[in-house]
Structure formats: C-alpha cells, structure tokens
Design a protein around this motif. Structure first.
Motif, short mmCIF file in Angstrom:
data_model
loop_
_atom_site.label_atom_id
_atom_site.label_comp_id
_atom_site.label_asym_id
_atom_site.label_seq_id
_atom_site.Cartn_x
_atom_site.Cartn_y
_atom_site.Cartn_z
N GLU A 102 35.31 47.46 23.05
CA GLU A 102 34.90 47.79 24.42
C GLU A 102 34.16 49.12 24.46
O GLU A 102 33.14 49.28 25.11
CB GLU A 102 36.13 47.83 25.32
CG GLU A 102 35.81 47.93 26.79
CD GLU A 102 37.07 47.85 27.64
OE1 GLU A 102 37.18 48.66 28.58
OE2 GLU A 102 37.94 46.99 27.36
N PHE A 103 34.69 50.12 23.72
CA PHE A 103 34.07 51.44 23.67
C PHE A 103 32.66 51.36 23.09
O PHE A 103 31.71 51.94 23.62
CB PHE A 103 34.92 52.40 22.83
CG PHE A 103 34.32 53.77 22.67
CD1 PHE A 103 34.49 54.73 23.66
CD2 PHE A 103 33.57 54.08 21.55
CE1 PHE A 103 33.92 56.00 23.52
CE2 PHE A 103 32.99 55.34 21.40
CZ PHE A 103 33.17 56.30 22.39
N ALA A 105 30.66 48.80 23.01
CA ALA A 105 29.77 48.08 23.93
C ALA A 105 29.22 49.03 24.99
O ALA A 105 28.06 48.93 25.40
CB ALA A 105 30.51 46.92 24.58
N LYS A 106 30.05 49.98 25.42
CA LYS A 106 29.64 50.95 26.44
C LYS A 106 28.91 52.15 25.85
O LYS A 106 28.24 52.89 26.58
CB LYS A 106 30.86 51.45 27.22
CG LYS A 106 31.53 50.39 28.06
CD LYS A 106 32.75 50.95 28.75
CE LYS A 106 33.49 49.88 29.52
NZ LYS A 106 34.76 50.39 30.09
N ASN A 107 29.04 52.38 24.54
CA ASN A 107 28.46 53.55 23.88
C ASN A 107 27.70 53.12 22.62
O ASN A 107 28.16 53.34 21.49
CB ASN A 107 29.57 54.55 23.49
CG ASN A 107 30.31 55.06 24.69
OD1 ASN A 107 29.88 55.97 25.36
ND2 ASN A 107 31.45 54.43 24.99
#
Length: 135
Positions: A102-103, A105-107
């Motif tokens: 998730e991290f 995907a956002k970064n």
C-alpha cells in the motif's frame, strides 16, 4: 554481427569468455550494466573511451546513441536537499508486506529492498529457482 544479442567478459581487452546468447526475453530491451562479485575487487569503465584496444568495434556507454538509450530518473533528493529512507518494522505474518504494498502504491519514488524484492527481480531477470532433489 554474429555476436549480436550476446554477452561476454573481457579482461584487459582480451576476451575471457566465449559469447553467451542473451535469453530471448532480454533481447531488444534496455539492459543496465551490473557487475556482481563476492570477495574480490572489480574495476569497471563506463567512460568515453575503452581503457585498451578491443578486437572489435564497440561504442562505450558515453558514446551511446540516444535512440539506443533509456533515460531513467536521476533519483535526486527532495526539495530540502535530503533523501528519505523508510525502515518499516513489523512482526512476521502480521501484515507488514500488505502495508508495504500500500505504501509503495502511494509513494512510487520509493523502492523496496527485501528478500521478496530480490527474488522478484531475479525471476524477472530470467533466473529460475534451483531444482531441489527431495528424498
């Protein structure tokens, strides 16, 4: 050339290995120079001229034509001039990799350095797990 889509090792300008064909999946794609050795020193030359005469004509990295190159982002630091490193700490089987996915995907400017990332890289590079004999 008969050595198109091959790779071989040269030592002081003398061929040390016979050309080895690139796997079909790697032909026609951008290849990034990587040299890996354990417990030795290696000198590489990515400069504008070969260190000695080679037995064939070959452009160096600095002489590469733009149409033959893939330009990757430079990875420059953030606006404050500093790089950011994140060290997630988690317990086994408690969702650490879910959080990491998730991290990332956002970064998208961050990259993962882990055993699963190395295995994924090796598999995408054409390496296969060793055959294991079980009794």
């Amino acid at each position: 050339s008969q050595n198109k889509n091959t790779v071989s090792l040269f030592l002081d300008g003398v061929r040390a290995t016979q050309p080895v064909a690139l796997p079909e999946a790697m032909q026609g794609k951008a290849l990034f120079p990587v040299v890996n050795f354990k417990n030795v020193s290696v000198h590489t030359n990515f400069g504008s001229e070969p260190k000695c005469q080679l037995p064939f004509t070959c452009r160096t990295m600095q002489q590469m034509d733009n149409k033959d190159a893939v330009v990757a982002p430079s990875g420059l630091p953030g606006k404050d001039g500093k790089y950011e490193v994140v060290f997630p700490i988690g317990l086994p089987d408690e969702g650490t990799f879910d959080w990491l996915d998730e991290f990332l995907a956002k970064n998208p400017t961050h990259c993962e350095l882990s055993d699963r990332a190395i295995i994924k890289w090796a598999e995408s590079s054409g390496m296969r797990p060793p055959m294991v004999n079980s009794w």
